[in-house]
Design an enzyme around this catalytic site. Structure first.
Site, PDB file in Angstrom:
ATOM      1  CG  HIS A  17      -8.369  22.027 -18.047  1.00  0.00           C
ATOM      2  ND1 HIS A  17      -7.952  20.831 -18.562  1.00  0.00           N
ATOM      3  CD2 HIS A  17      -7.795  22.984 -18.815  1.00  0.00           C
ATOM      4  CE1 HIS A  17      -7.167  21.041 -19.610  1.00  0.00           C
ATOM      5  NE2 HIS A  17      -7.037  22.343 -19.780  1.00  0.00           N
ATOM      6  CE  LYS A  41      -3.291  23.297 -29.451  1.00  0.00           C
ATOM      7  NZ  LYS A  41      -3.525  23.505 -28.036  1.00  0.00           N
ATOM      8  NE  ARG A  90      -0.729  25.827 -17.835  1.00  0.00           N
ATOM      9  CZ  ARG A  90      -0.867  25.163 -18.955  1.00  0.00           C
ATOM     10  NH1 ARG A  90      -0.893  23.868 -18.946  1.00  0.00           N
ATOM     11  NH2 ARG A  90      -0.972  25.810 -20.098  1.00  0.00           N
ATOM     12  CB  SER A 128      -4.171  18.264 -22.133  1.00  0.00           C
ATOM     13  OG  SER A 128      -5.152  18.958 -21.410  1.00  0.00           O
TER      14      SER A 128
HETATM   15  P1  ADP Z   1      -5.585  25.764 -25.266  1.00  0.00           P
HETATM   16  O1  ADP Z   1      -5.232  25.012 -26.512  1.00  0.00           O
HETATM   17  O2  ADP Z   1      -6.664  26.783 -25.468  1.00  0.00           O
HETATM   18  O3  ADP Z   1      -4.407  26.310 -24.506  1.00  0.00           O
HETATM   19  P2  ADP Z   1      -5.877  23.915 -23.051  1.00  0.00           P
HETATM   20  O4  ADP Z   1      -6.915  22.860 -22.830  1.00  0.00           O
HETATM   21  O5  ADP Z   1      -4.456  23.467 -23.085  1.00  0.00           O
HETATM   22  O6  ADP Z   1      -6.317  24.661 -24.361  1.00  0.00           O
HETATM   23  O7  ADP Z   1      -5.995  25.026 -21.928  1.00  0.00           O
HETATM   24  C1  ADP Z   1      -7.181  25.763 -21.755  1.00  0.00           C
HETATM   25  C2  ADP Z   1      -6.950  26.797 -20.689  1.00  0.00           C
HETATM   26  O8  ADP Z   1      -6.717  26.151 -19.443  1.00  0.00           O
HETATM   27  C3  ADP Z   1      -5.720  27.689 -20.906  1.00  0.00           C
HETATM   28  O9  ADP Z   1      -6.005  28.968 -20.419  1.00  0.00           O
HETATM   29  C4  ADP Z   1      -4.655  27.041 -20.087  1.00  0.00           C
HETATM   30  O10 ADP Z   1      -3.681  27.966 -19.665  1.00  0.00           O
HETATM   31  C5  ADP Z   1      -5.467  26.542 -18.925  1.00  0.00           C
HETATM   32  N1  ADP Z   1      -4.839  25.400 -18.284  1.00  0.00           N
HETATM   33  C6  ADP Z   1      -4.405  24.258 -18.835  1.00  0.00           C
HETATM   34  N2  ADP Z   1      -3.856  23.426 -17.911  1.00  0.00           N
HETATM   35  C7  ADP Z   1      -3.949  24.092 -16.737  1.00  0.00           C
HETATM   36  C8  ADP Z   1      -3.539  23.816 -15.398  1.00  0.00           C
HETATM   37  N3  ADP Z   1      -2.895  22.709 -15.081  1.00  0.00           N
HETATM   38  N4  ADP Z   1      -3.796  24.736 -14.470  1.00  0.00           N
HETATM   39  C9  ADP Z   1      -4.431  25.891 -14.791  1.00  0.00           C
HETATM   40  N5  ADP Z   1      -4.812  26.231 -16.015  1.00  0.00           N
HETATM   41  C10 ADP Z   1      -4.590  25.356 -16.980  1.00  0.00           C
END
Ligand code: ADP
Length: 159
Positions: A17, A41, A90, A128
């Site tokens: 992130h 969630k 990703r 996450s």
């Molecule tokens: P959501 O439930 O909205 O997907 P996340 O916290 O999982 O929430 O992800 C938020 C954003 O960050 C999404 O666009 C996701 O693709 C991106 N994201 C999550 N992990 C990574 C990572 N390791 N590298 C790049 N982008 C990421």
């Protein structure tokens, strides 16, 4: 002044992130990282905790702020005056859902564009939920999350 909203669950924030936030800072003048309240969630960390972890992790970036919202992402983007919505990509597996969301959001607010950013390759396998699993099994997650998150995970799973 071009502002972008970076919405997500951030449960918890990872270096993936943060990599996206840094790249977004090169493109926009201001970034609002927003912790989404998603009723489908059941997060490990509270909204306040997730905000605190992000705020601590981006404290050296004055153009980044952190907040939360409960509702439509495009409504919040309009509220804060954002012209872009940042999302991270990703792998191909992210694409279909993200594509659908981006087009729906554009239908709802035609002036707001979704911008996809790719993290450094070393973060492409990071999410996450893997971090929560690793931490629950007492694995060391220091390469993947900021120190404040590492400590909070340790505390959470310290039996
Ligand atoms: P959501 O439930 O909205 O997907 P996340 O916290 O999982 O929430 O992800 C938020 C954003 O960050 C999404 O666009 C996701 O693709 C991106 N994201 C999550 N992990 C990574 C990572 N390791 N590298 C790049 N982008 C990421």
């Amino acid at each position: 002044m071009r502002k972008a909203l970076y919405p997500g669950t951030f449960d918890p924030v990872t270096y993936g992130h943060i990599d996206i936030i840094q790249r977004a800072c090169d493109l926009f003048d201001e970034i609002v990282v927003t912790v989404a309240i998603n009723p489908t969630k059941s997060p490990l960390f509270t909204v306040q905790e997730r905000i605190e972890f992000i705020a601590e992790s981006v404290k050296d970036y004055p153009q980044v702020s952190v907040d939360t919202f409960d509702g439509l992402v495009v409504d919040h983007a309009k509220n804060v005056g954002a012209v872009g919505i940042i999302r991270g990509l990703r792998a191909v597996s992210d694409f279909e859902y993200e594509f659908q969301m981006a087009l729906m959001n554009r239908k709802l607010a035609k002036d707001i564009n979704t911008v996809f950013l790719m993290p450094h390759e070393k973060y492409t396998y990071l999410n996450s939920s893997i971090i929560r699993n690793l931490a629950s099994l007492n694995s060391d997650v220091r390469d993947f999350v900021p120190e404040i998150v590492q400590k909070a995970l340790k505390k959470k799973f310290n039996k």
